[in-house]
Scaffold this motif. Structure first.
Motif, PDB file in Angstrom:
ATOM      1  N   PRO A  26       0.828  -1.201   0.000  1.00 12.86           N
ATOM      2  CA  PRO A  26       0.000   0.000   0.000  1.00 12.86           C
ATOM      3  C   PRO A  26       0.869   1.261   0.000  1.00 12.86           C
ATOM      4  N   GLU A  27       0.312   2.340  -0.523  1.00 10.89           N
ATOM      5  CA  GLU A  27       1.032   3.605  -0.550  1.00 10.89           C
ATOM      6  C   GLU A  27       1.193   4.127   0.877  1.00 10.89           C
ATOM      7  N   LYS A  28       2.328   4.735   1.135  1.00 11.43           N
ATOM      8  CA  LYS A  28       2.599   5.269   2.461  1.00 11.43           C
ATOM      9  C   LYS A  28       1.606   6.388   2.755  1.00 11.43           C
ATOM     10  N   LYS A  29       0.981   6.349   3.919  1.00 10.01           N
ATOM     11  CA  LYS A  29      -0.071   7.290   4.260  1.00 10.01           C
ATOM     12  C   LYS A  29       0.467   8.516   4.998  1.00 10.01           C
ATOM     13  N   TYR A  30       1.674   8.425   5.548  1.00 10.64           N
ATOM     14  CA  TYR A  30       2.217   9.508   6.348  1.00 10.64           C
ATOM     15  C   TYR A  30       3.569   9.963   5.819  1.00 10.64           C
ATOM     16  N   ASP A  59      -4.734  20.645  11.065  1.00 11.98           N
ATOM     17  CA  ASP A  59      -5.535  19.445  11.304  1.00 11.98           C
ATOM     18  C   ASP A  59      -4.872  18.180  10.772  1.00 11.98           C
ATOM     19  N   ALA A  60      -3.897  18.323   9.876  1.00 12.19           N
ATOM     20  CA  ALA A  60      -3.232  17.166   9.271  1.00 12.19           C
ATOM     21  C   ALA A  60      -1.889  16.870   9.916  1.00 12.19           C
ATOM     22  N   ILE A  70       2.775  13.968   9.323  1.00 13.34           N
ATOM     23  CA  ILE A  70       1.786  14.586   8.453  1.00 13.34           C
ATOM     24  C   ILE A  70       0.934  13.509   7.800  1.00 13.34           C
ATOM     25  N   ASP A  71      -0.387  13.604   7.952  1.00 14.23           N
ATOM     26  CA  ASP A  71      -1.327  12.723   7.263  1.00 14.23           C
ATOM     27  C   ASP A  71      -1.471  13.258   5.839  1.00 14.23           C
ATOM     28  N   LYS A  72      -0.960  12.510   4.861  1.00 12.96           N
ATOM     29  CA  LYS A  72      -0.917  12.985   3.476  1.00 12.96           C
ATOM     30  C   LYS A  72      -2.307  13.269   2.917  1.00 12.96           C
TER      31      LYS A  72
END
Length: 84
Positions: A26-30, A59-60, A70-72
């Protein structure tokens, strides 16, 4: 890529195997730190620092001391909303 599920792993070609690996990771989310934010936004670290300091992405971003996470997905949503 269609691969017969009954095909043995040893019979896969290198291309088929790499295709399976690419689809399964899966793509990295952070992203982490200002360097990660700069990479995500395609800008310099100083510009990323200015964007972070502006409060647009509050918020991210989660920050604990020097650790910045950081939440992408959330960051991109906030930037898109800001652009409108």
């Amino acid at each position: 890529m269609n691969i017969d599920p009954k095909k043995q792993l040893l019979q896969l070609t290198v291309g088929e195997f790499l295709g399976l690996l690419k689809n399964s990771v899966p793509e990295k989310k952070y992203e982490y730190g200002l360097k990660g934010l700069a990479k995500m936004l395609g800008c310099s670290r100083s510009k990323a620092s200015l964007i972070k300091s502006s409060g647009i992405l509050d918020d991210a971003i989660v920050q604990n001391g020097n650790l910045i996470i950081i939440d992408k997905d959330k960051a991109m949503q906030l930037l898109a909303k800001r652009k409108e």
